[in-house]
Design a protein around this motif. Structure first.
Motif, short mmCIF file in Angstrom:
data_model
loop_
_atom_site.label_atom_id
_atom_site.label_comp_id
_atom_site.label_asym_id
_atom_site.label_seq_id
_atom_site.Cartn_x
_atom_site.Cartn_y
_atom_site.Cartn_z
N CYS A 101 46.59 40.02 34.80
CA CYS A 101 47.86 40.69 34.51
C CYS A 101 49.00 39.97 35.21
CB CYS A 101 47.78 42.15 34.95
SG CYS A 101 49.28 43.09 34.60
N HIS A 103 51.68 41.25 36.11
CA HIS A 103 52.40 42.11 37.05
C HIS A 103 51.92 41.82 38.48
CE1 HIS A 103 53.07 46.25 38.99
NE2 HIS A 103 54.20 45.60 39.01
N LEU A 104 50.72 42.22 38.81
CA LEU A 104 50.23 41.99 40.17
C LEU A 104 48.81 41.44 40.20
CD1 LEU A 104 51.69 45.08 42.08
CD2 LEU A 104 52.47 42.71 42.16
N GLY A 105 48.32 40.98 39.07
CA GLY A 105 47.08 40.22 39.10
C GLY A 105 45.79 40.97 38.83
N CYS A 106 45.86 42.21 38.40
CA CYS A 106 44.62 42.89 38.00
C CYS A 106 44.08 42.27 36.71
CB CYS A 106 44.89 44.38 37.77
SG CYS A 106 45.25 45.27 39.30
N CYS A 117 46.15 46.95 31.11
CA CYS A 117 45.90 46.78 32.55
C CYS A 117 45.61 48.14 33.18
CB CYS A 117 47.09 46.13 33.24
SG CYS A 117 46.75 45.81 34.98
N CYS A 119 45.58 48.90 36.29
CA CYS A 119 46.20 49.15 37.60
C CYS A 119 47.50 49.94 37.51
CB CYS A 119 46.43 47.83 38.32
SG CYS A 119 44.87 47.09 38.84
N HIS A 120 48.43 49.51 36.67
CA HIS A 120 49.74 50.17 36.61
C HIS A 120 50.17 50.45 35.18
CE1 HIS A 120 49.65 47.54 40.27
NE2 HIS A 120 49.77 48.73 40.81
N SER A 122 50.35 48.44 32.36
CA SER A 122 50.96 47.47 31.43
C SER A 122 50.07 47.29 30.22
CB SER A 122 51.17 46.12 32.13
OG SER A 122 52.21 46.21 33.07
FE1 FES Z 1 48.73 45.07 35.75
FE2 FES Z 1 50.27 46.14 37.62
S1 FES Z 1 48.72 44.64 37.86
S2 FES Z 1 50.23 46.58 35.51
#
Ligand code: FES
Length: 155
Positions: A101, A103-106, A117, A119-120, A122
């Protein structure tokens, strides 16, 4: 003697600034599918937004069987140890993206016409990798693939 210390500090600050610039350059380089292995190694440990690295594999590396990807759907796979997602928006047309991802790498999950995603929240368009829903703002990194003899291979 008194001047030596400030010069040394300035030199250190300059070196530190260059390191920051250098890291920023590597992050940007990692946004391209053709990023070097050095950029990929650095980006894989980064958690900043938009820095997910595209896996690099030798051309011709099999990623998946075309028959395993539903037409109009998507799957998760790996290139080496790197997670990727693939979709087949139309029969015989396969696209591949890094599953990291932006955003933050998930790791995003294949979900039919989207990559989601966990995690958050997306969501990315499975056909294009573009962001459908944030917080991510940067598309998934595209990986060049071709279809050869029923297999999806890196190109
Ligand atoms: Fe994917 Fe935050 S790491 S939405």
């Amino acid at each position: 003697m008194d001047n030596a210390s400030p010069v040394t500090r300035r030199a250190l600050i300059t070196v530190g600034g260059a390191a920051v610039v250098g890291a920023g350059t590597l992050v940007l380089a990692a946004c391209t599918p053709a990023g070097s292995s050095t950029a990929n190694a650095n980006a894989s440990t980064s958690t900043s937004g938009g820095t997910a690295a595209a896996p690099k594999a030798a051309a011709g590396t099999e990623v998946a069987k075309v028959a395993d990807i539903p037409v109009g759907g998507s799957i998760s796979a790996k290139i080496g140890n790197d997670p990727v997602v693939l979709a087949q928006p139309a029969a015989g047309k396969v696209v591949c993206f890094s599953a990291i991802c932006t955003h933050l790498g998930c790791i995003v999950n294949a979900a039919a016409t989207e990559f989601d995603c966990p995690c958050h929240g997306s969501k990315f368009d499975a056909a294009t990798g573009k962001v459908l829903q944030g917080p991510a703002v940067v598309p998934l990194n595209s990986i060049a693939v071709t279809v050869s003899g029923g297999s999806v291979v890196t190109s």
